[in-house]
Design a protein around this motif. Structure first.
Motif, PDB file in Angstrom:
ATOM      1  N   LEU A 127      -6.268  -2.880  -4.851  1.00 48.50           N
ATOM      2  CA  LEU A 127      -7.061  -1.853  -4.171  1.00 48.50           C
ATOM      3  C   LEU A 127      -7.410  -2.263  -2.743  1.00 48.50           C
ATOM      4  O   LEU A 127      -7.362  -1.436  -1.831  1.00 48.50           O
ATOM      5  CB  LEU A 127      -8.328  -1.556  -4.969  1.00 48.50           C
ATOM      6  N   LEU A 128      -7.764  -3.524  -2.537  1.00 51.59           N
ATOM      7  CA  LEU A 128      -8.080  -3.990  -1.186  1.00 51.59           C
ATOM      8  C   LEU A 128      -6.861  -3.925  -0.276  1.00 51.59           C
ATOM      9  O   LEU A 128      -6.941  -3.472   0.865  1.00 51.59           O
ATOM     10  CB  LEU A 128      -8.629  -5.420  -1.231  1.00 51.59           C
ATOM     11  N   LEU A 129      -5.717  -4.348  -0.784  1.00 56.72           N
ATOM     12  CA  LEU A 129      -4.503  -4.302   0.020  1.00 56.72           C
ATOM     13  C   LEU A 129      -4.080  -2.867   0.304  1.00 56.72           C
ATOM     14  O   LEU A 129      -3.627  -2.554   1.406  1.00 56.72           O
ATOM     15  CB  LEU A 129      -3.388  -5.083  -0.665  1.00 56.72           C
ATOM     16  N   LEU A 130      -4.240  -1.995  -0.680  1.00 58.41           N
ATOM     17  CA  LEU A 130      -3.927  -0.585  -0.466  1.00 58.41           C
ATOM     18  C   LEU A 130      -4.848  -0.005   0.611  1.00 58.41           C
ATOM     19  O   LEU A 130      -4.400   0.697   1.514  1.00 58.41           O
ATOM     20  CB  LEU A 130      -4.071   0.202  -1.767  1.00 58.41           C
ATOM     21  N   ALA A 131      -6.141  -0.341   0.545  1.00 55.03           N
ATOM     22  CA  ALA A 131      -7.086   0.158   1.547  1.00 55.03           C
ATOM     23  C   ALA A 131      -6.717  -0.350   2.939  1.00 55.03           C
ATOM     24  O   ALA A 131      -6.730   0.410   3.912  1.00 55.03           O
ATOM     25  CB  ALA A 131      -8.508  -0.265   1.185  1.00 55.03           C
ATOM     26  N   LEU A 132      -6.358  -1.632   3.043  1.00 53.25           N
ATOM     27  CA  LEU A 132      -5.953  -2.177   4.337  1.00 53.25           C
ATOM     28  C   LEU A 132      -4.698  -1.490   4.860  1.00 53.25           C
ATOM     29  O   LEU A 132      -4.584  -1.182   6.038  1.00 53.25           O
ATOM     30  CB  LEU A 132      -5.708  -3.689   4.226  1.00 53.25           C
ATOM     31  N   CYS A 133      -3.765  -1.252   3.965  1.00 51.81           N
ATOM     32  CA  CYS A 133      -2.525  -0.572   4.332  1.00 51.81           C
ATOM     33  C   CYS A 133      -2.826   0.824   4.875  1.00 51.81           C
ATOM     34  O   CYS A 133      -2.312   1.223   5.912  1.00 51.81           O
ATOM     35  CB  CYS A 133      -1.621  -0.487   3.103  1.00 51.81           C
ATOM     36  N   LEU A 169       0.972  12.273  -6.819  1.00 51.99           N
ATOM     37  CA  LEU A 169       1.179  10.829  -6.778  1.00 51.99           C
ATOM     38  C   LEU A 169      -0.149  10.081  -6.682  1.00 51.99           C
ATOM     39  O   LEU A 169      -0.344   9.073  -7.369  1.00 51.99           O
ATOM     40  CB  LEU A 169       2.076  10.463  -5.587  1.00 51.99           C
ATOM     41  N   ALA A 170      -1.067  10.567  -5.863  1.00 56.23           N
ATOM     42  CA  ALA A 170      -2.365   9.894  -5.701  1.00 56.23           C
ATOM     43  C   ALA A 170      -3.097   9.766  -7.033  1.00 56.23           C
ATOM     44  O   ALA A 170      -3.747   8.750  -7.290  1.00 56.23           O
ATOM     45  CB  ALA A 170      -3.222  10.631  -4.687  1.00 56.23           C
ATOM     46  N   ASP A 171      -2.991  10.769  -7.894  1.00 57.96           N
ATOM     47  CA  ASP A 171      -3.632  10.704  -9.208  1.00 57.96           C
ATOM     48  C   ASP A 171      -2.899   9.727 -10.119  1.00 57.96           C
ATOM     49  O   ASP A 171      -3.522   8.974 -10.872  1.00 57.96           O
ATOM     50  CB  ASP A 171      -3.676  12.086  -9.867  1.00 57.96           C
ATOM     51  N   TYR A 172      -1.590   9.743 -10.070  1.00 60.79           N
ATOM     52  CA  TYR A 172      -0.759   8.893 -10.929  1.00 60.79           C
ATOM     53  C   TYR A 172      -1.032   7.408 -10.674  1.00 60.79           C
ATOM     54  O   TYR A 172      -1.055   6.615 -11.595  1.00 60.79           O
ATOM     55  CB  TYR A 172       0.721   9.227 -10.695  1.00 60.79           C
ATOM     56  N   ILE A 173      -1.245   7.047  -9.404  1.00 59.61           N
ATOM     57  CA  ILE A 173      -1.448   5.628  -9.068  1.00 59.61           C
ATOM     58  C   ILE A 173      -2.921   5.271  -8.859  1.00 59.61           C
ATOM     59  O   ILE A 173      -3.238   4.141  -8.501  1.00 59.61           O
ATOM     60  CB  ILE A 173      -0.628   5.211  -7.827  1.00 59.61           C
ATOM     61  N   ALA A 174      -3.826   6.213  -9.107  1.00 61.96           N
ATOM     62  CA  ALA A 174      -5.263   5.947  -8.941  1.00 61.96           C
ATOM     63  C   ALA A 174      -5.702   4.806  -9.863  1.00 61.96           C
ATOM     64  O   ALA A 174      -5.143   4.607 -10.946  1.00 61.96           O
ATOM     65  CB  ALA A 174      -6.059   7.211  -9.242  1.00 61.96           C
ATOM     66  N   ALA A 175      -6.706   4.077  -9.441  1.00 62.97           N
ATOM     67  CA  ALA A 175      -7.184   2.902 -10.169  1.00 62.97           C
ATOM     68  C   ALA A 175      -7.552   3.202 -11.623  1.00 62.97           C
ATOM     69  O   ALA A 175      -7.399   2.347 -12.488  1.00 62.97           O
ATOM     70  CB  ALA A 175      -8.374   2.278  -9.446  1.00 62.97           C
ATOM     71  N   GLU A 176      -8.023   4.405 -11.903  1.00 66.66           N
ATOM     72  CA  GLU A 176      -8.386   4.703 -13.293  1.00 66.66           C
ATOM     73  C   GLU A 176      -7.160   4.874 -14.194  1.00 66.66           C
ATOM     74  O   GLU A 176      -7.283   4.872 -15.414  1.00 66.66           O
ATOM     75  CB  GLU A 176      -9.305   5.928 -13.401  1.00 66.66           C
ATOM     76  N   HIS A 177      -5.974   4.990 -13.589  1.00 67.66           N
ATOM     77  CA  HIS A 177      -4.737   5.142 -14.364  1.00 67.66           C
ATOM     78  C   HIS A 177      -3.780   3.969 -14.200  1.00 67.66           C
ATOM     79  O   HIS A 177      -2.918   3.771 -15.059  1.00 67.66           O
ATOM     80  CB  HIS A 177      -3.995   6.420 -13.962  1.00 67.66           C
TER      81      HIS A 177
END
Length: 191
Positions: free
Chosen positions: A12-18, A84-92
């Motif tokens: 999640l941190l790396l995704l946010a930085l990206c 896609l955003a839902d598919y890769i969301a942290a809750e999934h």
């Protein structure tokens, strides 16, 4: 458990930085690309134990960079399409990665058309792939590419499950294909 939490936090941190840096390129993805994930549901743990793999689920990209959808088969709904955003969301997804099948644009379109034509088909492990019986995530992907004229040479694994003994296509069986190669890891997620 701590290791998995650390992986999730790191991803999640790396995704946010990206995303903040603007280095993520949705244009690097193509229709028909495969999105593997380590799911958060209990069934995901079971799949990963049987498969000895870091991924428990797979879907196929459809649409275009500004509106990517993932077509995949799930126990509670059968073949569905979701953003896609839902598919890769942290809750999934604890982690995810994108892979590409070596194919022409016409074959990619044919594979995504097949996957989308199967929306609403029920999820099943029993006699999956037999017309009218249903499918499961990896089999949907294999069948979509087969309909496009590409044999992924996927490797099935025999499992002696108490109620469902048989040969199953697990995520590692798709990843073992010589026609499938990585495109982006979760640390390189598209914006």
């Amino acid at each position: 458990m701590e290791d998995k939490l650390l992986i999730t936090v790191k991803s999640l941190l790396l995704l946010a930085l990206c995303l903040l840096a603007g280095t993520c390129q949705a244009s690097q993805l193509l229709p028909g690309d495969l999105v593997f994930r380590e799911g958060t549901e209990p069934v995901s743990e079971a799949v990963m134990v049987m498969d000895d793999n870091r991924f428990s689920h797979v879907g196929m990209l459809a649409g275009q960079p500004d509106d990517w959808q993932v077509v995949h088969a799930v126990p509670e709904g059968g073949v569905i399409s979701e953003p896609l955003a839902d598919y890769i969301a942290a809750e999934h997804a604890r982690q995810f990665a994108y892979f590409r099948v070596k194919a022409t644009d016409a074959q990619r379109q044919s594979a995504t058309d097949f996957a989308e034509a199967n929306l609403g088909v029920p999820f099943t492990l029993l006699d999956a792939g037999v017309p009218g019986n249903g499918t499961y995530c990896t089999l949907l992907i294999r069948d979509a590419w087969q309909a496009a004229g590409i044999d992924l040479q996927a490797k099935f694994k025999h499992l002696n499950l108490p109620l469902y003994p048989g040969d199953f296509l697990l995520p590692s069986g798709l990843l073992a294909s010589p026609l499938v190669s990585p495109v982006l890891q979760d640390t390189d997620s598209p914006s």
